[in-house]
Write a protein that holds these residues in place. Structure first.
Motif, PDB file in Angstrom:
ATOM      1  N   LEU A   1       6.646   2.650 -30.213  1.00 17.76           N
ATOM      2  CA  LEU A   1       5.904   3.211 -31.341  1.00 17.76           C
ATOM      3  C   LEU A   1       5.340   2.117 -32.236  1.00 17.76           C
ATOM      4  O   LEU A   1       5.823   0.987 -32.248  1.00 17.76           O
ATOM      5  N   SER A   2       4.302   2.512 -32.947  1.00 15.39           N
ATOM      6  CA  SER A   2       3.657   1.674 -33.943  1.00 15.39           C
ATOM      7  C   SER A   2       3.186   2.590 -35.056  1.00 15.39           C
ATOM      8  O   SER A   2       2.940   3.778 -34.833  1.00 15.39           O
ATOM      9  N   GLU A   3       3.043   2.049 -36.244  1.00 15.14           N
ATOM     10  CA  GLU A   3       2.524   2.865 -37.345  1.00 15.14           C
ATOM     11  C   GLU A   3       1.085   3.302 -37.087  1.00 15.14           C
ATOM     12  O   GLU A   3       0.600   4.230 -37.728  1.00 15.14           O
ATOM     13  N   SER A   4       0.403   2.655 -36.137  1.00 11.43           N
ATOM     14  CA  SER A   4      -0.969   3.043 -35.819  1.00 11.43           C
ATOM     15  C   SER A   4      -1.075   3.936 -34.589  1.00 11.43           C
ATOM     16  O   SER A   4      -2.184   4.292 -34.182  1.00 11.43           O
TER      17      SER A   4
ATOM     18  N   PHE B   1      -1.356   3.546 -21.593  1.00 11.84           N
ATOM     19  CA  PHE B   1      -0.128   4.289 -21.853  1.00 11.84           C
ATOM     20  C   PHE B   1       0.905   3.429 -22.565  1.00 11.84           C
ATOM     21  O   PHE B   1       1.629   3.916 -23.443  1.00 11.84           O
ATOM     22  N   TYR B   2       0.982   2.166 -22.210  1.00  6.90           N
ATOM     23  CA  TYR B   2       1.995   1.289 -22.802  1.00  6.90           C
ATOM     24  C   TYR B   2       1.476   0.470 -23.985  1.00  6.90           C
ATOM     25  O   TYR B   2       2.110  -0.488 -24.408  1.00  6.90           O
TER      26      TYR B   2
ATOM     27  N   MET C   1      -0.136   4.814 -28.236  1.00  5.58           N
ATOM     28  CA  MET C   1       0.820   5.819 -27.780  1.00  5.58           C
ATOM     29  C   MET C   1       2.220   5.524 -28.312  1.00  5.58           C
ATOM     30  O   MET C   1       2.756   4.432 -28.098  1.00  5.58           O
ATOM     31  N   ALA C   2       2.802   6.502 -28.969  1.00  2.18           N
ATOM     32  CA  ALA C   2       4.218   6.436 -29.335  1.00  2.18           C
ATOM     33  C   ALA C   2       5.003   7.296 -28.349  1.00  2.18           C
ATOM     34  O   ALA C   2       4.550   8.373 -27.957  1.00  2.18           O
ATOM     35  N   ILE C   3       6.160   6.803 -27.925  1.00  2.00           N
ATOM     36  CA  ILE C   3       7.023   7.542 -27.012  1.00  2.00           C
ATOM     37  C   ILE C   3       8.407   7.624 -27.645  1.00  2.00           C
ATOM     38  O   ILE C   3       9.103   6.613 -27.775  1.00  2.00           O
ATOM     39  N   LEU C   4       8.773   8.839 -28.074  1.00  2.00           N
ATOM     40  CA  LEU C   4      10.055   9.059 -28.752  1.00  2.00           C
ATOM     41  C   LEU C   4      10.763  10.229 -28.088  1.00  2.00           C
ATOM     42  O   LEU C   4      10.543  11.385 -28.468  1.00  2.00           O
TER      43      LEU C   4
END
Length: 200
Positions: free
Chosen positions: A39-42, A82-83, A88-91
């Protein structure tokens, strides 16, 4: 100050660092904890799955397995896109591989989401689409969690375009895909258009 209030006071990088160093569920896991998140804030798109599988646990790369291959095809994106955490955030609902039971991977450990999820989601202010994958993600993210996964997916237009409920892309669900061809025929083209529009 409660744990959640303390988390709200942390800077973004501090919070993510705490998540990646988390060992809260060590006594419930069959291995050393290895939280896997991206994840990133953007981040513009949020992908919510169940929990890392064995291969993801071993590599530390989310959706680095056949489920991920199918998910990327669904979205119409390559691995590089995707990465890219700025996109893209993946949680997942559980950040560590929970182990294997008689019929597949065990459910995500509930303490993970209860501890971290609200604080992390609050930081993802630029997300325009949340892809909600499988029953545990549906239960958390959808207003009506009493529906089955199939019923939630059939009602996808109720949540669109901010959120899309989806089945899990695991090969274990191949029978579901054969019985529900409308998902690939009707839903995936709209998903691919939306992803392309968001990523520009």
């Amino acid at each position: 100050m409660s744990e959640n209030n303390e988390l709200d006071e942390l800077g973004f990088e501090q919070l993510v660092g705490r998540v990646r160093a988390c060992t809260l569920c060590r006594d419930k896991l069959p291995h050393e904890p290895r939280p896997v998140v991206q994840l990133s804030e953007s981040s513009r798109i949020l992908i919510v799955g169940q929990a890392p599988g064995r291969k993801v646990h071993e590599t530390g790369i989310p959706f680095n397995d056949p489920s991920g291959d199918r998910l990327r095809r669904w979205m119409g994106v390559d691995r590089e896109t995707f990465y890219d955490e700025t996109r893209m955030a993946i949680l997942p609902m559980g950040f560590c591989f929970p182990g294997t039971g008689k019929s597949g991977d065990l459910p995500p450990i509930a303490k993970c989401a209860a501890t971290w999820r609200d604080a992390l989601l609050a930081r993802l202010k630029r997300v325009e689409l949340t892809l909600v994958i499988g029953q545990y993600a549906h239960a958390w993210h959808l207003p009506d969690s009493r529906r089955s996964v199939t019923d939630n997916v059939k009602a996808w237009q109720e949540y669109w375009p901010r959120l899309l409920p989806a089945p899990h892309p695991s090969p274990r669900n191949n029978l579901w895909f054969r019985r529900n061809p409308w998902f690939e025929e009707e839903v995936l083209p709209r998903l691919q258009e939306r992803v392309a529009d968001i990523l520009g």
